[in-house]
Enzyme design. Structure first.
Site, PDB file in Angstrom:
ATOM      1  CB  SER A 166      -1.072  -0.160   1.099  1.00 48.96           C
ATOM      2  OG  SER A 166      -1.878   1.128   1.320  1.00 48.96           O
ATOM      3  CE1 TYR A 175      -1.049   4.595  -5.953  1.00 46.86           C
ATOM      4  CE2 TYR A 175      -0.526   5.987  -4.035  1.00 46.86           C
ATOM      5  CZ  TYR A 175      -0.211   5.023  -4.653  1.00 46.86           C
ATOM      6  OH  TYR A 175       0.839   4.116  -4.594  1.00 46.86           O
ATOM      7  CE  LYS A 212      -1.551   1.667  -3.641  1.00 49.18           C
ATOM      8  NZ  LYS A 212      -0.892   0.407  -3.741  1.00 49.18           N
TER       9      LYS A 212
END
Length: 278
Positions: A134, A148, A152
């Site tokens: 991650s 993004y 994550k």
């Protein structure tokens, strides 16, 4: 005793570094990439200890086939590393629909399907560890990285649940959270045309810092790769492992701020309960 690994996204960055280090110490690696020919130099050097295959983690059918082929070829796989990733650097309005789909398909759904494909094999052998790569952005957030972060934060929530479900089978799961590191990932970030409305906003400030080179990259990629290897070697691996001073401090600050805000609304939260529950 050697360890056998399955790693996605091995053409560059942490995936490549992990593959190099593991082969050098005598381990076996099933290395996957969209262009597996970039591993030809390692195959020439290490021979049969490197098994490679073409894999695009946005292709669910291909994931299941490649994972099954790797377990069949190698027999046992001790660690599965979800490393393949894609980043979009744009404000919330600037990114295209295609970019949004790709970041979710790669970082969230791709990782989910690799784990789902590996679990039947890991359960059958009765041991193994999943390492989900991650980022600090899996628990905190920065301007221009909203999509993004969506991927994550999503994969971290998924993995936290999965870790509880698979523990009875002797399978562990660790989420590693590297900070800003000079792996080439920043230069590979996808971008979009800049909207003038966002120039004088936090999104614009971060964009200018990165363009000027003032955005710090304080971490050593080789040390991060070694820390990932060490956690698999450890008998007491954590659920989450922050890697980098920036990750540690940024995530800690985010958690402290969230807890303070959470506690500040205690009376409101408790005040909506049924009266007979008080």
């Amino acid at each position: 005793m050697s360890t056998t690994w399955f790693i996605t996204g091995t053409s560059s960055g942490f995936g490549r570094l992990l593959t190099e280090r593991l082969l050098a110490r005598g381990d076996r690696v099933a290395a996957t990439a969209r262009r597996p020919e970039v591993l030809d130099d390692l195959r020439a050097q290490y021979g049969e200890r490197l098994w490679s295959a073409r894999l695009d983690v946005t292709d669910t059918e291909q994931i299941h086939q490649v994972v099954a082929d790797a377990f069949k070829a190698l027999g046992t796989i001790d660690a599965v590393v979800n490393n393949a990733g894609y980043g979009v650097f744009a404000s919330v309005e600037e990114a295209t629909d295609e970019q949004i789909r790709r970041v979710v398909d790669t970082n969230l759904l791709g990782s989910i399907h690799v784990i789902r494909a590996a679990l039947p094999h890991l359960r059958a052998q009765g041991h193994g560890r999943i390492v989900q790569v991650s980022t600090a952005g899996g628990q905190t957030a920065y301007p221009n990285f909203s999509y993004y972060h969506a991927s994550k934060w999503g994969i971290e929530g998924f993995c936290e649940t999965v870790a509880r479900e698979i523990a009875p089978f002797g399978i562990g799961l660790t989420i590693v959270e590297p900070g800003a590191t000079p792996t080439g990932f920043a230069g590979a970030l996808d971008t979009a045309p800049v909207m003038p409305e966002y120039v004088n906003t936090p999104a614009g400030e971060v964009r200018r810092a990165i363009a000027s080179g003032d955005f710090p990259l304080p971490n050593d990629p080789h040390r991060i790769a070694q820390a990932m290897i060490d956690l698999v070697d450890s008998a007491d691996a954590p659920l989450r492992l922050p890697l980098g001073s920036d990750t540690f401090e940024d995530v800690r600050a985010s958690l402290v701020a969230r807890l303070a805000e959470h506690d500040a609304h205690r009376d409101i939260a408790l005040g909506v309960a049924h009266r007979d529950a008080e």
